[in-house]
Motif scaffolding. Structure first.
Motif, mmCIF file in Angstrom:
data_model
loop_
_atom_site.group_PDB
_atom_site.id
_atom_site.type_symbol
_atom_site.label_atom_id
_atom_site.label_comp_id
_atom_site.label_asym_id
_atom_site.label_seq_id
_atom_site.Cartn_x
_atom_site.Cartn_y
_atom_site.Cartn_z
ATOM 1 N N ASP A 23 0.834 -1.191 0.000
ATOM 2 C CA ASP A 23 0.000 0.000 0.000
ATOM 3 C C ASP A 23 0.876 1.250 0.000
ATOM 4 O OD1 ASP A 23 0.996 0.025 2.583
ATOM 5 O OD2 ASP A 23 -0.870 -0.605 3.518
ATOM 6 N N THR B 105 1.067 5.204 1.894
ATOM 7 C CA THR B 105 0.577 6.179 2.860
ATOM 8 C C THR B 105 1.092 7.555 2.444
ATOM 9 O OG1 THR B 105 0.563 4.553 4.653
ATOM 10 C CG2 THR B 105 0.566 6.866 5.284
ATOM 11 N N ARG C 187 1.314 11.299 3.797
ATOM 12 C CA ARG C 187 1.161 12.181 4.950
ATOM 13 C C ARG C 187 0.819 13.594 4.486
ATOM 14 N NH1 ARG C 187 5.139 12.420 10.224
ATOM 15 N NH2 ARG C 187 4.000 14.012 11.375
ATOM 16 N N HIS D 23 -7.153 9.555 7.333
ATOM 17 C CA HIS D 23 -6.983 9.509 8.774
ATOM 18 C C HIS D 23 -6.616 10.916 9.248
ATOM 19 C CE1 HIS D 23 -6.752 4.990 8.941
ATOM 20 N NE2 HIS D 23 -6.651 5.248 7.641
ATOM 21 N N TYR E 98 -3.140 11.510 7.317
ATOM 22 C CA TYR E 98 -2.605 10.824 6.149
ATOM 23 C C TYR E 98 -3.720 10.127 5.370
ATOM 24 C CZ TYR E 98 -2.874 6.509 8.995
ATOM 25 O OH TYR E 98 -3.307 5.461 9.768
ATOM 26 N N HIS F 61 -4.552 6.623 3.178
ATOM 27 C CA HIS F 61 -4.085 5.241 3.023
ATOM 28 C C HIS F 61 -4.668 4.682 1.730
ATOM 29 C CE1 HIS F 61 -4.334 0.808 3.610
ATOM 30 N NE2 HIS F 61 -3.088 1.012 3.953
ATOM 31 N N MET G 86 5.267 5.919 9.871
ATOM 32 C CA MET G 86 4.347 5.285 8.930
ATOM 33 C C MET G 86 4.422 3.762 9.020
ATOM 34 S SD MET G 86 2.622 7.551 7.385
ATOM 35 C CE MET G 86 2.655 9.311 7.027
ATOM 36 N N ASP H 30 1.714 -0.158 10.373
ATOM 37 C CA ASP H 30 1.423 -1.380 9.624
ATOM 38 C C ASP H 30 1.487 -2.573 10.568
ATOM 39 O OD1 ASP H 30 1.212 -3.491 7.929
ATOM 40 O OD2 ASP H 30 2.886 -2.939 6.629
#
Length: 323
Positions: free
Chosen positions: A111, A113, A115, A154, A181, A183, A277, A281
């Motif tokens: 994935d 992320t 920010r 988020h 962030y 996702h 980050m 996970d």
């Protein structure tokens, strides 16, 4: 300008915005023709009692009303992108349409992320623009793909007591995150867009690169070092980075010092961002995160992370990891 004629902003607020424009000797047509940025301080003036709760609601409402393919120089490449990954890549050129939000990419195994950081110097205004930008991007991706994506946003701010019921994006918004962030799963990044035009996209990106180079606020050499640190695996040394630029470590130090920064500062910022980050996970252990960042000893990584944030990696993960 779009929002002034939408339900997102109440009638009294619209009047106050127009009064400010009259005072500043500008207007809607002038701002559109010159692609000028309306200062964020106008929002603070129109909403003197703005707090994060109201800012979140306002950001959601504005994102619901934004006309998503009319963002100046980004319009053509947005519409002609072939995949969501190409859409996301255009965030690199966000400074061409706004300086209010900065993005940082943190690719992971399955994935991505992204920010989101605000630059207003006012946490309430940062909340407004980050909420708006994040949710507007989600809407844009859904539009270009033709169906609801799996992208979630988020927010580092708490959930408001009241949320607009009609806003579809509310279900994609998670509150009380350690930082703000987006996702994006790998399946979403690979999703095909409905109007692909690779030639038009490539030409448009070339023009964006040239425009960004002319406007870049961060000194060019510092920006190149930052990108290398963020994209690399492990903990880079000053010598390994200097080798990438075919120069000595002392020359690299002098170049960064001339631009007002240091290798140590850039490295710490990069490591902190990547560590934060990756700790979100659940598939990664703290030891794996430490190893990926170049720490051979978990204790050293834990000490460094605590020095940066004030908490241990394990405590950070327990507090902030979403179930």
């Amino acid at each position: 300008m779009q929002l002034l004629s939408s339900p997102a902003i109440e009638e009294d607020a619209v009047k106050r915005f127009r009064a400010i424009m009259a005072r500043e000797r500008t207007g809607e047509l002038a701002l559109i023709q010159t692609e000028a940025q309306a200062p964020l301080r106008w929002f603070r003036e129109v909403y003197p009692d703005l707090d994060t709760e109201r800012a979140t609601r306002l950001g959601i409402a504005c994102a619901e009303q934004a006309q998503l393919t009319s963002f100046g120089p980004l319009s053509v490449p947005l519409v002609s992108a072939c995949t969501v990954a190409e859409v996301v890549n255009l965030l690199t050129y966000l400074p061409l349409i706004t300086k209010a939000v900065t993005t940082q990419f943190h690719p992971q195994q399955d994935d991505l992320t992204i920010r989101l950081s605000g630059n207003a110097g006012d946490p309430d205004l940062d909340c407004l623009v980050i909420t708006y930008c994040g949710l507007a991007l989600i809407r844009l991706i859904d539009l270009l793909v033709g169906e609801a994506s799996e992208v979630t946003m988020h927010s580092r701010w708490p959930k408001p007591t009241l949320l607009p019921r009609e806003a579809e994006s509310v279900s994609r918004l998670v509150f009380d995150a350690p930082f703000s962030y987006l996702h994006m799963p790998a399946t979403t990044l690979a999703a095909a867009c409905r109007f692909p035009d690779p030639i038009t996209y490539g030409l448009a990106v070339t023009q964006l690169q040239e425009a960004l180079a002319r406007r870049a606020g961060t000194p060019e050499f510092t920006r190149r070092v930052q990108a290398l640190l963020d994209d690399g695996c492990g903990a880079r040394t000053i010598q390994s980075v200097a080798d990438e630029f075919s120069m000595s470590a002392s020359t690299l130090k002098r170049r960064l010092a001339a631009e007002g920064t240091s290798f140590r500062e850039l490295l710490q910022e990069s490591l902190l961002g990547r560590a934060s980050m990756q700790l979100l996970d659940p598939a990664r252990s703290v030891s794996e995160v430490a190893t990926e960042l170049g720490y051979s000893d978990l204790t050293n990584f834990s000490h460094a992370f605590k020095r940066w944030t004030g908490s241990s990696p394990s405590h950070f993960r327990r507090v902030h990891q979403q179930p």
